[in-house]
Design a protein around this motif. Structure first.
Motif, PDB file in Angstrom:
ATOM      1  N   ARG B 135       0.839  -1.202   0.000  1.00  0.00           N
ATOM      2  CA  ARG B 135       0.000   0.000   0.000  1.00  0.00           C
ATOM      3  C   ARG B 135       0.873   1.252   0.000  1.00  0.00           C
ATOM      4  O   ARG B 135       0.588   2.242  -0.679  1.00  0.00           O
ATOM      5  CB  ARG B 135      -0.939  -0.006   1.204  1.00  0.00           C
ATOM      6  N   GLN B 139       1.088   4.025  -2.988  1.00  0.00           N
ATOM      7  CA  GLN B 139       0.974   5.470  -2.739  1.00  0.00           C
ATOM      8  C   GLN B 139       2.136   6.214  -3.382  1.00  0.00           C
ATOM      9  O   GLN B 139       1.951   7.264  -4.008  1.00  0.00           O
ATOM     10  CB  GLN B 139       0.981   5.764  -1.226  1.00  0.00           C
ATOM     11  N   ALA B 142       1.775   6.175  -7.055  1.00  0.00           N
ATOM     12  CA  ALA B 142       0.660   7.049  -7.424  1.00  0.00           C
ATOM     13  C   ALA B 142       1.104   8.515  -7.420  1.00  0.00           C
ATOM     14  O   ALA B 142       0.810   9.281  -8.345  1.00  0.00           O
ATOM     15  CB  ALA B 142      -0.514   6.832  -6.466  1.00  0.00           C
ATOM     16  N   LEU B 147      -1.405   8.323 -11.232  1.00  0.00           N
ATOM     17  CA  LEU B 147      -2.428   7.276 -11.294  1.00  0.00           C
ATOM     18  C   LEU B 147      -3.008   7.040  -9.909  1.00  0.00           C
ATOM     19  O   LEU B 147      -2.462   7.497  -8.905  1.00  0.00           O
ATOM     20  CB  LEU B 147      -1.809   5.971 -11.799  1.00  0.00           C
ATOM     21  N   SER B 148      -4.119   6.287  -9.832  1.00  0.00           N
ATOM     22  CA  SER B 148      -4.613   5.857  -8.529  1.00  0.00           C
ATOM     23  C   SER B 148      -3.650   4.805  -7.988  1.00  0.00           C
ATOM     24  O   SER B 148      -2.901   4.200  -8.761  1.00  0.00           O
ATOM     25  CB  SER B 148      -6.002   5.236  -8.679  1.00  0.00           C
ATOM     26  N   PRO B 149      -3.650   4.566  -6.667  1.00  0.00           N
ATOM     27  CA  PRO B 149      -2.684   3.597  -6.130  1.00  0.00           C
ATOM     28  C   PRO B 149      -2.781   2.214  -6.798  1.00  0.00           C
ATOM     29  O   PRO B 149      -1.763   1.659  -7.195  1.00  0.00           O
ATOM     30  CB  PRO B 149      -3.062   3.538  -4.640  1.00  0.00           C
ATOM     31  N   TYR B 150      -3.979   1.677  -6.961  1.00  0.00           N
ATOM     32  CA  TYR B 150      -4.086   0.344  -7.567  1.00  0.00           C
ATOM     33  C   TYR B 150      -3.624   0.380  -9.023  1.00  0.00           C
ATOM     34  O   TYR B 150      -2.883  -0.495  -9.472  1.00  0.00           O
ATOM     35  CB  TYR B 150      -5.512  -0.202  -7.459  1.00  0.00           C
ATOM     36  N   ASP B 151      -4.051   1.403  -9.757  1.00  0.00           N
ATOM     37  CA  ASP B 151      -3.612   1.520 -11.161  1.00  0.00           C
ATOM     38  C   ASP B 151      -2.088   1.634 -11.253  1.00  0.00           C
ATOM     39  O   ASP B 151      -1.469   1.122 -12.194  1.00  0.00           O
ATOM     40  CB  ASP B 151      -4.257   2.739 -11.828  1.00  0.00           C
ATOM     41  N   THR B 162      -6.440   0.717 -16.876  1.00  0.00           N
ATOM     42  CA  THR B 162      -6.841   1.138 -15.536  1.00  0.00           C
ATOM     43  C   THR B 162      -7.950   0.246 -14.994  1.00  0.00           C
ATOM     44  O   THR B 162      -8.675  -0.410 -15.759  1.00  0.00           O
ATOM     45  CB  THR B 162      -7.370   2.587 -15.549  1.00  0.00           C
ATOM     46  N   ALA B 164     -10.619   1.226 -13.789  1.00  0.00           N
ATOM     47  CA  ALA B 164     -11.907   1.752 -14.250  1.00  0.00           C
ATOM     48  C   ALA B 164     -12.298   1.157 -15.602  1.00  0.00           C
ATOM     49  O   ALA B 164     -13.492   1.011 -15.900  1.00  0.00           O
ATOM     50  CB  ALA B 164     -11.841   3.283 -14.346  1.00  0.00           C
ATOM     51  N   ARG B 364      -7.918  -5.259  -5.105  1.00  0.00           N
ATOM     52  CA  ARG B 364      -8.230  -3.839  -5.219  1.00  0.00           C
ATOM     53  C   ARG B 364      -8.762  -3.314  -3.880  1.00  0.00           C
ATOM     54  O   ARG B 364      -8.380  -2.226  -3.425  1.00  0.00           O
ATOM     55  CB  ARG B 364      -9.293  -3.662  -6.305  1.00  0.00           C
ATOM     56  N   GLY B 368      -6.964  -0.634  -1.516  1.00  0.00           N
ATOM     57  CA  GLY B 368      -7.763   0.534  -1.188  1.00  0.00           C
ATOM     58  C   GLY B 368      -8.041   0.682   0.300  1.00  0.00           C
ATOM     59  O   GLY B 368      -8.583   1.693   0.741  1.00  0.00           O
TER      60      GLY B 368
END
Lengths: 492, 492
Positions: B135, B139, B142, B147-151, B162, B164, B364, B368
């Motif tokens: 995690r 971060q 990201a 990008l978002s952390p997972y992406d 992504t 999404a 995910r 998250g």
């Protein structure tokens, strides 16, 4: 040990790991790699070599070497070896290193054709360029080390031995051989011809036998492999030794004795001090020391009467047929045959040094500027005539036979014979120290010999120079008398 | 291209050569290395990885990246890829990288025992630490990438896709499967059970057959090897691809289909643009793209009715006996069997995505912060129940089955199913472009398919992102409808 020393040791460990990676990649290229991978492998090895050179010659290394303080025998020796390696790595201008790499590669390539066609003229301009650069290299090393140019090249293979020490040893051997060789030939003729081994020798049975014997004489399965390559070698790393050989289904001797030879190298690597792994002081004491370990196993131990008795039984078990040819006496006749030949790698242990002496004198003269490449074939023929009384019928069986010079390796040849002599001297000391050594050999058991070598040779790593190592193990520096004594006992 | 770009390209080539060396050493460790070499191999790989990281993050790289100018599509893409790699390499503090390496190694070790004992509690604290660091890593990535952390984690495996984009694709598949799976099972039951292959299947015959078929479908002997390892993989380098498999003398299917799968990976590597070798733009377009190439060969081509007819003849030639079980129809029943199972790696192509969807959602949520490790077994059971209507009898067959998370790999799982979907879409496009594709498959000839893939996928290297690659090859971005259409045709 101060911080500068600690930094140097950490860097040395990383450099050594890089070297180990290169060694495995070399092994892979010779044994496993599909042909199409060759160009990429060249890039990989060049990248690793380049990184290693940069690590070794980075400016902070010189600073650390100047500031480093080491305590105790091992660390002091380690630091001295680091300083020597650094002196050599920084002695050569980059342009010279690059020119040498190119010239060696170009010459080696042409040499293959020249040897096949026995056409020295083909390779001559390439070898001239190689020699020109080797002489420049020798000068640069000499300036950095204070050694003579030829000694400075020798240092790259067997540090701590000079041509001035080698020359009288070789001269004495030449004189001894002039008298001993005809007598050995006469005796051999009187004893009659050996019975050839009957065969057939299926490669799979040879492979099993070679691996089994390699383990029997002391190598551990968990730390070694045996594979096939065009040119046999021992590579890999101390905990992961990779031996190779080449099988002929006509004659099992070459692979078998070759594997035992490489096993001697491998046992040395296995016996190096693990506490100093990946440090200069934890490495071998040089090429002559290494060759002494392969030859003490192959020539001294495995071709002894005692071991041949065991080996004959094993061979007969593996290949069957008439047992008579497998008797120790017959194997001795087959595998300890003296013969004046043109080819070094096929030579027996008595005439082998003559081949080395020839090359030592020629390469020393070439590096010294006293022999031009154009005059090499003539000087070769003359030298061989004087040493063994024979004249090569062509250059393929003369000065084109070895890859060494054509690949830029000058100063290596003496190591072979220094190793053979050291092997005889160490064997004599081992017999004194280990009373049951020969009785064990008769059972195929090398453990008394190995015990001696581990304690007196392997465990020292590179802490002692070659002559000090000989002194520590045998009580005296290299003494060729032990070698001629061994040959006298075996052949006269 | 200016000097800064030239320097970057030279550095990239060296870095890539270093990566190739690591790849061969990894292969060696899995196939050839004696066990005792393991610790040294760790040192070697760590040294190479460390040097690579230092090369990538050296201060002058950032300067060159800022100053570099590239002309043309390839060089511009290359520079963009270098910038992305640099952003990722410099995003993580060294302490985090080291902590992650340690935590992953510790967890992976305990996981082996935990899986064997089906004891999640054993590994739980270790996995918690791995997740905590993942995690933190997410971060940091990201922050560096936007990008978002997972992406940002996914980008490490399949750049340019992504969560999404993935989520609606997976949701639609879930809905389709809910309706399609019972129908496929019903149809399958109606068709009756397959005849088992009679055997025996000597490993040497399997080995020969696998190698022959791997070459038959397009791999070149001069640029590849086939060896054995516990876990099959495709490694090596583009001009020296190393495939491995594992033989069972009870069933030839696993090795055979596995080798064809790895051959798909290998063909991708072989088809990468040689003009851009050892540059980022000359590499593959990511893990989903890579999986699409293994699956198009294994699942789309080699499990097709057409190819199974050829394969049946080859198998019967290799193993003999009653020809009936080797009929294409029977092989289809054997090797295209739908079944709701607990184990992802044993799943058929219809239920496989359900296993991936489960893992995608769980990882995910974990990244998250919406799912704690302690709640993983429960969430797993619940998720599998909802997707496939079954409940794992224990954690060994549940959340302990895969190594990925326990080795710190979060964000990888979607690649499997994105690859399967891309494979179906590419196959449809290939059939349109190459009229004789299926007729050729019946003769064991993949050359029309390979021609299409070489021109439309392999030759692009990493110049195009995953979605652009799909657009260029098929005229549209990833479209899961082609995958369900393929499944419908094959199973319904």
């Amino acid at each position: 040990m101060n911080a500068a020393y600690q930094r140097l040791a950490a860097r040395a460990a990383r450099l050594a790991a890089l070297g180990e990676a290169q060694s495995i990649l070399h092994w892979d290229a010779s044994t496993m790699m599909p042909r199409g991978g060759g160009a990429a492998r060249g890039e990989q090895l060049a990248a690793l070599a380049g990184l290693g050179h940069e690590m070794m010659t980075a400016p902070d290394v010189a600073e650390d070497l100047a500031a480093a303080e080491a305590e105790g025998e091992w660390a002091s020796a380690n630091l001295a070896l680091m300083r020597r390696a650094h002196r050599r790595a920084t002695a050569l201008p980059t342009a010279l290193v690059e020119a040498t790499t190119r010239a060696n590669a170009a010459c080696e390539k042409v040499w293959r054709d020249a040897k096949a066609a026995s056409d020295f003229a083909l390779v001559r301009p390439f070898l001239e360029e190689v020699l020109r650069l080797q002489r420049e290299t020798a000068q640069a090393y000499a300036a950095a080390t204070g050694l003579s140019p030829y000694d400075a090249l020798m240092e790259g293979y067997q540090p701590g031995v000079t041509a001035a020490e080698v020359e009288p040893v070789f001269t004495a051997y030449e004189a001894w051989l002039r008298e001993a060789l005809p007598r050995a030939e006469e005796l051999q003729a009187r004893r009659g011809a050996p019975i050839p081994l009957p065969g057939p020798f299926p490669v799979s049975a040879q492979r099993d036998l070679c691996r089994r014997l390699s383990l029997r004489v002391g190598l551990e399965a968990e730390h070694s492999r045996l594979d096939e390559s065009l040119h046999p070698f021992c590579g890999g790393t101390p905990t992961d030794v990779r031996i190779t050989t080449f099988y002929s289904d006509k004659d099992p001797a070459k692979a078998l004795l070759g594997v035992l030879h490489e096993t001697g190298h491998a046992l040395y690597e296995r016996g190096l001090p693990a506490a100093h792994a990946r440090q200069p002081v934890g490495e071998s004491a040089g090429m002559a020391a290494h060759e002494s370990q392969s030859l003490i196993v192959e020539m001294q131990a495995c071709r002894s009467d005692a071991f041949l008795a065991f080996l004959g039984r094993e061979l007969h078990k593996a290949f069957g047929g008439d047992p008579a040819p497998y008797a120790a006496g017959n194997l001795a006749k087959l595998w300890r045959r003296v013969s004046r030949g043109f080819i070094r790698v096929d030579a027996d242990e008595m005439t082998y040094p003559a081949h080395v002496i020839l090359r030592f004198r020629l390469e020393r003269a070439m590096i010294g500027g006293d022999l031009a490449v154009a005059d090499l074939p003539g000087a070769w023929a003359e030298g061989l005539k004087s040493l063994l009384g024979i004249t090569p019928p062509d250059d393929a069986r003369g000065c084109l036979q070895d890859i060494h010079w054509h690949d830029g390796a000058f100063g290596y040849f003496p190591s072979y014979t220094l190793g053979a002599m050291a092997a005889a001297q160490l064997m004599k000391a081992a017999r004194k120290a280990e009373a049951g050594l020969d009785a064990a050999l008769e059972q195929g058991d090398l453990s008394p010999l190995l015990r001696f070598l581990r304690a007196n040779v392997h465990a020292h790593g590179a802490r002692l120079g070659f002559q000090d190592l000989m002194r520590a193990a045998t009580g005296k520096p290299l003494d060729p008398a032990d070698f001629t004594e061994h040959l006298t006992a075996r052949y006269l």
